[in-house]
Design a protein around this motif. Structure first.
Motif, PDB file in Angstrom:
ATOM      1  N   THR A 121       0.804  -1.230   0.000  1.00 51.45           N
ATOM      2  CA  THR A 121       0.000   0.000   0.000  1.00 51.45           C
ATOM      3  C   THR A 121       0.833   1.275   0.000  1.00 51.45           C
ATOM      4  O   THR A 121       0.348   2.329  -0.432  1.00 51.45           O
ATOM      5  N   PHE A 122       2.057   1.231   0.485  1.00 51.39           N
ATOM      6  CA  PHE A 122       2.815   2.477   0.660  1.00 51.39           C
ATOM      7  C   PHE A 122       3.707   2.764  -0.539  1.00 51.39           C
ATOM      8  O   PHE A 122       4.105   1.864  -1.281  1.00 51.39           O
ATOM      9  N   LEU A 123       4.004   4.048  -0.733  1.00 45.98           N
ATOM     10  CA  LEU A 123       4.933   4.503  -1.751  1.00 45.98           C
ATOM     11  C   LEU A 123       6.282   4.735  -1.078  1.00 45.98           C
ATOM     12  O   LEU A 123       6.344   5.406  -0.051  1.00 45.98           O
ATOM     13  N   ILE A 179       6.645  15.477  -3.340  1.00 43.50           N
ATOM     14  CA  ILE A 179       5.676  15.757  -2.280  1.00 43.50           C
ATOM     15  C   ILE A 179       4.504  16.568  -2.823  1.00 43.50           C
ATOM     16  O   ILE A 179       3.339  16.331  -2.466  1.00 43.50           O
ATOM     17  N   GLN A 180       4.799  17.520  -3.719  1.00 43.49           N
ATOM     18  CA  GLN A 180       3.715  18.296  -4.339  1.00 43.49           C
ATOM     19  C   GLN A 180       2.754  17.371  -5.079  1.00 43.49           C
ATOM     20  O   GLN A 180       1.524  17.503  -4.954  1.00 43.49           O
ATOM     21  N   ALA A 181       3.292  16.439  -5.852  1.00 47.04           N
ATOM     22  CA  ALA A 181       2.448  15.507  -6.597  1.00 47.04           C
ATOM     23  C   ALA A 181       1.654  14.627  -5.635  1.00 47.04           C
ATOM     24  O   ALA A 181       0.436  14.436  -5.806  1.00 47.04           O
ATOM     25  N   TYR A 182       2.314  14.121  -4.631  1.00 44.88           N
ATOM     26  CA  TYR A 182       1.644  13.232  -3.676  1.00 44.88           C
ATOM     27  C   TYR A 182       0.553  13.972  -2.919  1.00 44.88           C
ATOM     28  O   TYR A 182      -0.565  13.462  -2.755  1.00 44.88           O
ATOM     29  N   ARG A 183       0.843  15.182  -2.480  1.00 48.16           N
ATOM     30  CA  ARG A 183      -0.126  15.955  -1.702  1.00 48.16           C
ATOM     31  C   ARG A 183      -1.322  16.415  -2.543  1.00 48.16           C
ATOM     32  O   ARG A 183      -2.349  16.822  -2.001  1.00 48.16           O
ATOM     33  N   SER A 184      -1.210  16.346  -3.855  1.00 48.36           N
ATOM     34  CA  SER A 184      -2.347  16.705  -4.708  1.00 48.36           C
ATOM     35  C   SER A 184      -3.378  15.588  -4.799  1.00 48.36           C
ATOM     36  O   SER A 184      -4.494  15.801  -5.291  1.00 48.36           O
ATOM     37  N   LEU A 185      -3.031  14.406  -4.305  1.00 46.39           N
ATOM     38  CA  LEU A 185      -3.952  13.276  -4.317  1.00 46.39           C
ATOM     39  C   LEU A 185      -4.934  13.388  -3.166  1.00 46.39           C
ATOM     40  O   LEU A 185      -4.660  14.050  -2.159  1.00 46.39           O
ATOM     41  N   PRO A 186      -6.108  12.752  -3.266  1.00 46.90           N
ATOM     42  CA  PRO A 186      -7.118  12.877  -2.202  1.00 46.90           C
ATOM     43  C   PRO A 186      -6.579  12.451  -0.839  1.00 46.90           C
ATOM     44  O   PRO A 186      -5.845  11.464  -0.727  1.00 46.90           O
ATOM     45  N   GLU A 187      -6.943  13.200   0.194  1.00 47.29           N
ATOM     46  CA  GLU A 187      -6.427  12.934   1.543  1.00 47.29           C
ATOM     47  C   GLU A 187      -6.766  11.522   2.000  1.00 47.29           C
ATOM     48  O   GLU A 187      -5.943  10.834   2.612  1.00 47.29           O
ATOM     49  N   TRP A 242      -7.142   8.857   0.263  1.00 47.79           N
ATOM     50  CA  TRP A 242      -6.260   7.888  -0.406  1.00 47.79           C
ATOM     51  C   TRP A 242      -4.866   7.940   0.201  1.00 47.79           C
ATOM     52  O   TRP A 242      -4.243   6.909   0.447  1.00 47.79           O
ATOM     53  N   ARG A 243      -4.384   9.133   0.478  1.00 44.28           N
ATOM     54  CA  ARG A 243      -3.030   9.273   1.033  1.00 44.28           C
ATOM     55  C   ARG A 243      -2.910   8.626   2.402  1.00 44.28           C
ATOM     56  O   ARG A 243      -1.889   8.024   2.725  1.00 44.28           O
ATOM     57  N   LEU A 244      -3.946   8.740   3.224  1.00 35.63           N
ATOM     58  CA  LEU A 244      -3.883   8.134   4.553  1.00 35.63           C
ATOM     59  C   LEU A 244      -3.798   6.613   4.471  1.00 35.63           C
ATOM     60  O   LEU A 244      -3.230   5.975   5.362  1.00 35.63           O
ATOM     61  N   GLY A 245      -4.316   6.045   3.406  1.00 36.37           N
ATOM     62  CA  GLY A 245      -4.210   4.595   3.211  1.00 36.37           C
ATOM     63  C   GLY A 245      -3.000   4.180   2.406  1.00 36.37           C
ATOM     64  O   GLY A 245      -2.701   2.983   2.300  1.00 36.37           O
ATOM     65  N   HIS A 246      -2.305   5.167   1.830  1.00 35.45           N
ATOM     66  CA  HIS A 246      -1.133   4.904   1.005  1.00 35.45           C
ATOM     67  C   HIS A 246      -0.032   5.905   1.370  1.00 35.45           C
ATOM     68  O   HIS A 246       0.255   6.841   0.602  1.00 35.45           O
ATOM     69  N   PRO A 247       0.574   5.765   2.542  1.00 32.43           N
ATOM     70  CA  PRO A 247       1.567   6.757   2.986  1.00 32.43           C
ATOM     71  C   PRO A 247       2.789   6.798   2.088  1.00 32.43           C
ATOM     72  O   PRO A 247       3.163   5.799   1.461  1.00 32.43           O
ATOM     73  N   LEU A 248       3.398   7.967   2.046  1.00 27.66           N
ATOM     74  CA  LEU A 248       4.665   8.160   1.348  1.00 27.66           C
ATOM     75  C   LEU A 248       5.784   7.960   2.374  1.00 27.66           C
ATOM     76  O   LEU A 248       5.851   8.671   3.375  1.00 27.66           O
ATOM     77  N   VAL A 249       6.645   6.999   2.123  1.00 30.78           N
ATOM     78  CA  VAL A 249       7.725   6.647   3.036  1.00 30.78           C
ATOM     79  C   VAL A 249       9.038   7.075   2.408  1.00 30.78           C
ATOM     80  O   VAL A 249       9.352   6.679   1.270  1.00 30.78           O
ATOM     81  N   ALA A 299       4.158  13.906   8.677  1.00 35.63           N
ATOM     82  CA  ALA A 299       2.722  14.055   8.817  1.00 35.63           C
ATOM     83  C   ALA A 299       2.131  12.649   8.783  1.00 35.63           C
ATOM     84  O   ALA A 299       2.839  11.687   8.474  1.00 35.63           O
ATOM     85  N   PRO A 300       0.851  12.494   9.095  1.00 36.38           N
ATOM     86  CA  PRO A 300       0.266  11.146   9.081  1.00 36.38           C
ATOM     87  C   PRO A 300       0.420  10.417   7.754  1.00 36.38           C
ATOM     88  O   PRO A 300       0.456   9.185   7.714  1.00 36.38           O
ATOM     89  N   ASP A 301       0.511  11.175   6.658  1.00 37.17           N
ATOM     90  CA  ASP A 301       0.621  10.538   5.343  1.00 37.17           C
ATOM     91  C   ASP A 301       2.054  10.480   4.837  1.00 37.17           C
ATOM     92  O   ASP A 301       2.307   9.927   3.764  1.00 37.17           O
ATOM     93  N   ILE A 302       3.009  11.060   5.563  1.00 36.31           N
ATOM     94  CA  ILE A 302       4.412  11.042   5.148  1.00 36.31           C
ATOM     95  C   ILE A 302       5.262  10.550   6.304  1.00 36.31           C
ATOM     96  O   ILE A 302       5.205  11.081   7.414  1.00 36.31           O
ATOM     97  N   ARG A 303       6.062   9.539   6.034  1.00 31.14           N
ATOM     98  CA  ARG A 303       6.938   8.955   7.049  1.00 31.14           C
ATOM     99  C   ARG A 303       8.392   9.103   6.604  1.00 31.14           C
ATOM    100  O   ARG A 303       8.715   8.862   5.441  1.00 31.14           O
ATOM    101  N   GLN A 304       9.263   9.484   7.527  1.00 28.54           N
ATOM    102  CA  GLN A 304      10.697   9.555   7.259  1.00 28.54           C
ATOM    103  C   GLN A 304      11.417   8.506   8.089  1.00 28.54           C
ATOM    104  O   GLN A 304      11.387   8.557   9.320  1.00 28.54           O
ATOM    105  N   LEU A 305      12.058   7.580   7.424  1.00 24.29           N
ATOM    106  CA  LEU A 305      12.793   6.527   8.113  1.00 24.29           C
ATOM    107  C   LEU A 305      14.274   6.833   8.213  1.00 24.29           C
ATOM    108  O   LEU A 305      14.990   6.137   8.931  1.00 24.29           O
ATOM    109  N   GLY A 306      14.768   7.840   7.470  1.00 28.35           N
ATOM    110  CA  GLY A 306      16.193   8.156   7.488  1.00 28.35           C
ATOM    111  C   GLY A 306      17.001   7.061   6.813  1.00 28.35           C
ATOM    112  O   GLY A 306      16.513   6.335   5.944  1.00 28.35           O
ATOM    113  N   TYR A 307      18.259   6.941   7.253  1.00 30.15           N
ATOM    114  CA  TYR A 307      19.140   5.918   6.666  1.00 30.15           C
ATOM    115  C   TYR A 307      18.732   4.539   7.170  1.00 30.15           C
ATOM    116  O   TYR A 307      18.493   4.342   8.358  1.00 30.15           O
ATOM    117  N   VAL A 308      18.637   3.573   6.259  1.00 28.77           N
ATOM    118  CA  VAL A 308      18.379   2.178   6.629  1.00 28.77           C
ATOM    119  C   VAL A 308      19.450   1.307   5.981  1.00 28.77           C
ATOM    120  O   VAL A 308      20.008   1.658   4.942  1.00 28.77           O
TER     121      VAL A 308
END
Length: 336
Positions: A170-172, A188-196, A198-205, A224-233
Motif C-alpha cells: 500500500t505504501f509509496l 511531495i507536491q504531486a503526492y499531496r495533490s492526491l485525495p487525503e 487515499w493518502r492516509l491509506g497509502h503513505p509516502l515513506v 505528517a500522518p501521510d508522510i513517514r521519514q525513516l532516514g538511513y536504513v
C-alpha cells in the motif's frame, strides 16, 4: 618494466553510497593491488583528500592508477578515471557555492588529464565525449545490484512492514534525500495533490541520508500522518522495503546510472521512474515512467498502483562480475 594496475583505495573509510558501493564491489573482483589510506588518514576529510592527491607519488613510473570514485588525483596522465556523473558541471545550482567552486574545476582537470575514462552508463559516456573529444578512450562499465537485493527472504517484506507500522503493497517508497536532484519537493507536491483519504491509506515513506552542507536550497520535510521519514536504513532493510512497497519512486531530475532503480527491481519492487535518459537506459521496460517536472502526471502515475510495466527484464543484464571483466579488459588495453 611490466605495467602494473593499481586500485586507488581512497574510497575506504567513506560513508557507503553509490560510488563507494561501486568501488568496493569492483575492487573485490579485480586481481590488482590496492593502495589505501591509513585509518588515521581516513579519520578526517582533509587528510583523506590530501592522501588521494599524493597517491600518484607512490606508484612506479609505469604503473596505471584506477580511481573508482571521484576522490583521485586532480591531474594525472597515469589514471583511469571512473565518472559516475557530471552534475556539478551541468547543474551547479544544485550545490552550495563552496562545493561547486572546489569540485567543478577538479573534475574538469581530471577529465582533461586521464589516460582513459570509464562511464557508468551510455548517457553519461555520451556527455563525457562532448567534454573531452575523440582523443580519450572511454568504456562503459555499469553498476549492478548487490546480492542482498537479489535474494530477499520470503518473510522479510511482511516483517519490515510490521516493524515500521506499514501495510505491504500500500505504501509509496522514495529513496530521496535533500539533494535537489532527488526532486523531493515535486514528489511531495504531486503526492499531496492526491485525495487525503487515499493518502492516509497509502503513505509516502522516505528513506535516505542527508548532506545539507553539500547542496543548495535544502528544505527539510515535516512528517505528517501521510508522510513517514525513516532516514538511513541498512541494505537488508532497504531490500525488504523495496519488495514490500506498493510502488518504489525514483523520480530524480537526473541520474548518472540510477543504482537505486536497479536495486529496487532486483528486489522485486514495482518501480515508477523519471523519464530521463539514464533511467530509460538502465531500466528499459521494467519500470513505469513519469516526467520529473510534471507534478500532475507524476500524481496520476503514483495513484495507479495497478499499472504494470512491459517487464522486458532489461535491468537484469547488469552484474558486478561482467563489470569487473569489462574494466579489466579496458585497463589491460591501456597498458600496452
Amino acid at each position: 618494466m611490466t605495467v602494473s594496475v593499481i586500485v586507488n583505495g581512497a574510497f575506504r573509510g567513506q560513508v557507503v553510497t553509490g560510488q563507494q558501493r561501486y568501488a568496493s564491489e569492483l575492487a573485490a573482483r579485480l586481481p590488482w593491488r590496492e593502495l589505501a589510506p591509513s585509518s588515521r588518514a581516513q579519520r578526517h576529510p582533509v587528510s583523506a583528500w590530501l592522501w588521494s592527491q599524493s597517491v600518484s607519488a607512490r606508484l612506479r613510473r609505469d604503473d596505471l592508477l584506477v580511481t573508482l570514485t571521484s576522490r583521485g588525483p586532480i591531474w594525472s596522465s597515469r589514471q583511469i578515471l571512473v565518472v559516475h556523473d557530471l552534475f556539478v558541471l551541468d547543474h551547479p545550482e544544485w550545490y552550495s557555492r563552496k562545493y561547486g567552486w572546489t569540485h567543478a574545476p577538479i573534475l574538469r582537470a581530471q577529465l582533461r588529464s586521464a589516460r582513459g575514462i570509464v562511464a557508468v552508463s551510455e548517457p553519461t559516456a555520451e556527455r563525457v565525449r562532448e567534454l573531452v573529444g575523440p582523443g580519450t578512450p572511454i568504456r562503459i562499465v555499469p553498476n549492478a545490484a548487490a546480492d542482498v537485493f537479489r535474494s530477499v527472504p520470503d518473510g522479510a517484506p511482511g516483517a519490515v512492514s510490521e516493524r515500521f507500522g506499514l501495510v505491504p503493497g500500500t505504501f509509496l517508497l522514495a529513496v530521496a534525500s535533500t539533494d535537489p536532484r532527488k526532486n523531493l519537493r515535486t514528489i511531495i507536491q504531486a503526492y499531496r495533490s492526491l485525495p487525503e483519504e487515499w493518502r492516509l491509506g497509502h503513505p509516502l515513506v522516505l528513506v535516505g541520508g542527508q548532506a545539507a552542507h553539500v547542496f543548495a536550497g535544502t528544505d527539510p520535510v515535516r512528517e505528517a500522518p501521510d508522510i513517514r521519514q525513516l532516514g538511513y536504513v541498512d541494505d537488508v532493510t532497504l531490500a525488504a522495503l523495496y519488495a514490500a512497497a506498493g510502488r518504489v519512486l525514483l523520480l530524480s531530475l537526473d541520474e548518472g546510472f540510477g543504482l537505486p532503480a536497479v536495486e529496487a527491481l532486483a528486489a522485486g519492487g514495482r518501480l515508477l521512474a523519471s523519464d530521463i535518459p539514464a533511467l530509460r537506459w538502465a531500466c528499459g521496460g521494467d519500470a513505469l515512467y513519469a516526467p520529473p517536472r510534471d507534478a500532475a502526471a507524476m500524481a496520476r502515475a503514483m495513484h495507479d498502483l495497478d499499472a504494470e510495466p512491459i517487464s522486458d527484464l532489461s535491468s537484469r543484464r547488469f552484474s558486478w562480475e561482467a563489470s569487473a571483466e569489462a574494466l579489466h579488459e579496458f585497463a589491460t588495453s591501456l597498458c600496452s
